[in-house]
Design a protein around this motif. Structure first.
Motif, PDB file in Angstrom:
ATOM      1  N   THR A  95     -46.650  45.970 -88.584  1.00  0.00           N
ATOM      2  CA  THR A  95     -46.380  44.759 -89.351  1.00  0.00           C
ATOM      3  C   THR A  95     -45.323  45.032 -90.419  1.00  0.00           C
ATOM      4  O   THR A  95     -44.407  44.226 -90.622  1.00  0.00           O
ATOM      5  N   GLN A  96     -45.450  46.181 -91.087  1.00  0.00           N
ATOM      6  CA  GLN A  96     -44.469  46.557 -92.113  1.00  0.00           C
ATOM      7  C   GLN A  96     -43.075  46.725 -91.499  1.00  0.00           C
ATOM      8  O   GLN A  96     -42.069  46.280 -92.070  1.00  0.00           O
ATOM      9  N   VAL A 111     -41.666  43.347 -90.754  1.00  0.00           N
ATOM     10  CA  VAL A 111     -41.250  42.685 -91.996  1.00  0.00           C
ATOM     11  C   VAL A 111     -39.891  43.214 -92.458  1.00  0.00           C
ATOM     12  O   VAL A 111     -38.995  42.447 -92.827  1.00  0.00           O
ATOM     13  N   LEU A 129     -37.430  40.488 -94.330  1.00  0.00           N
ATOM     14  CA  LEU A 129     -38.367  40.005 -95.344  1.00  0.00           C
ATOM     15  C   LEU A 129     -38.743  41.096 -96.325  1.00  0.00           C
ATOM     16  O   LEU A 129     -39.143  40.825 -97.454  1.00  0.00           O
ATOM     17  N   GLY A 130     -38.605  42.358 -95.883  1.00  0.00           N
ATOM     18  CA  GLY A 130     -38.906  43.467 -96.771  1.00  0.00           C
ATOM     19  C   GLY A 130     -38.004  43.471 -97.992  1.00  0.00           C
ATOM     20  O   GLY A 130     -38.442  43.758 -99.114  1.00  0.00           O
ATOM     21  N   THR A 144     -43.581  48.932 -97.707  1.00  0.00           N
ATOM     22  CA  THR A 144     -42.365  48.148 -97.508  1.00  0.00           C
ATOM     23  C   THR A 144     -41.170  48.807 -98.189  1.00  0.00           C
ATOM     24  O   THR A 144     -40.106  48.975 -97.575  1.00  0.00           O
TER      25      THR A 144
END
Length: 209
Positions: A52-53, A56, A61-62, A129
């Motif tokens: 998921t990280q 992202v 989005l990170g 992240t």
């Protein structure tokens, strides 16, 4: 991604997985309370959290989380709250092992719950992240399609975590066999509960680079 670049990242991913953190505490806690076979489902959740990280970060989005004070604060405090919640839950856990397959496993924590807990530990952690934002670009070839490279990175991190967290889970499960008295089990529960709360405390003081 060139083979030499991947080998360098492969070596780095072992260091990332082995380094102590909330994921290691979660894996050992699962092994302690549920044994290896059931506790390993926590590791599957931890890997899903890593993926998921990576997703992202790959979607950009990170960078938003790392640069937006509000987004960073929301993710951070969700992570803090969840780790403290796990700590309190572990501290208050009954002083008895939960690995006995009684009545076909009735009363045991469902495997899907362990997967979800593991996912939450890694997915709601802005440290992951920020770390991926700092490390991953060093191994990317911007002249080539990025989707495939992110897929390789995700698979590599997933593999090393499956191995390392599996070892943590197994070691804790072996320790479980040595714990006989309620006092010993209570001490272990409170030790891991304290570690979760400590991890949450450390995350609370974590700031954007």
């Amino acid at each position: 991604m060139e083979l030499s670049t991947w080998l360098a990242f492969f070596a780095a991913s072992w260091a990332i997985s082995i380094s102590p953190g909330a994921g290691a505490v979660a894996a050992m806690s699962a092994g302690l309370n549920h044994g290896f076979a059931r506790g390993y489902f926590m590791t599957l959740g931890l890997v899903l959290g890593i993926w998921t990280q990576v997703l992202v970060v790959g979607l950009g989005l990170g960078a938003l989380i790392a640069t937006s004070s509000l987004a960073f604060a929301i993710v951070k405090w969700l992570g803090v709250a969840y780790l403290v919640y796990l700590g309190i839950k572990q501290w208050r856990a009954p002083a008895e092992p939960m690995v006995a397959e009684v009545d076909g496993g009735a009363g045991l924590v469902p495997r899907r719950t362990l997967v979800l807990r593991g996912w939450m530990v890694n997915a709601v952690n802005p440290k992951g992240t920020v770390f991926l934002l700092a490390v991953v670009p060093q191994f990317l070839d911007l002249a080539r399609p990025l989707a495939g490279q992110y897929a390789v990175i995700a698979a590599t991190l997933g593999f090393t975590d499956l191995v390392v967290m599996g070892v943590y889970t197994l070691l804790a499960a072996r320790v479980l066999r040595l714990l006989k008295s309620a006092r010993q089990l209570r001490l272990m529960n409170r030790t891991f509960g304290s570690l979760f709360v400590a991890a949450g405390g450390l995350l609370a003081f974590f700031k954007r680079a």
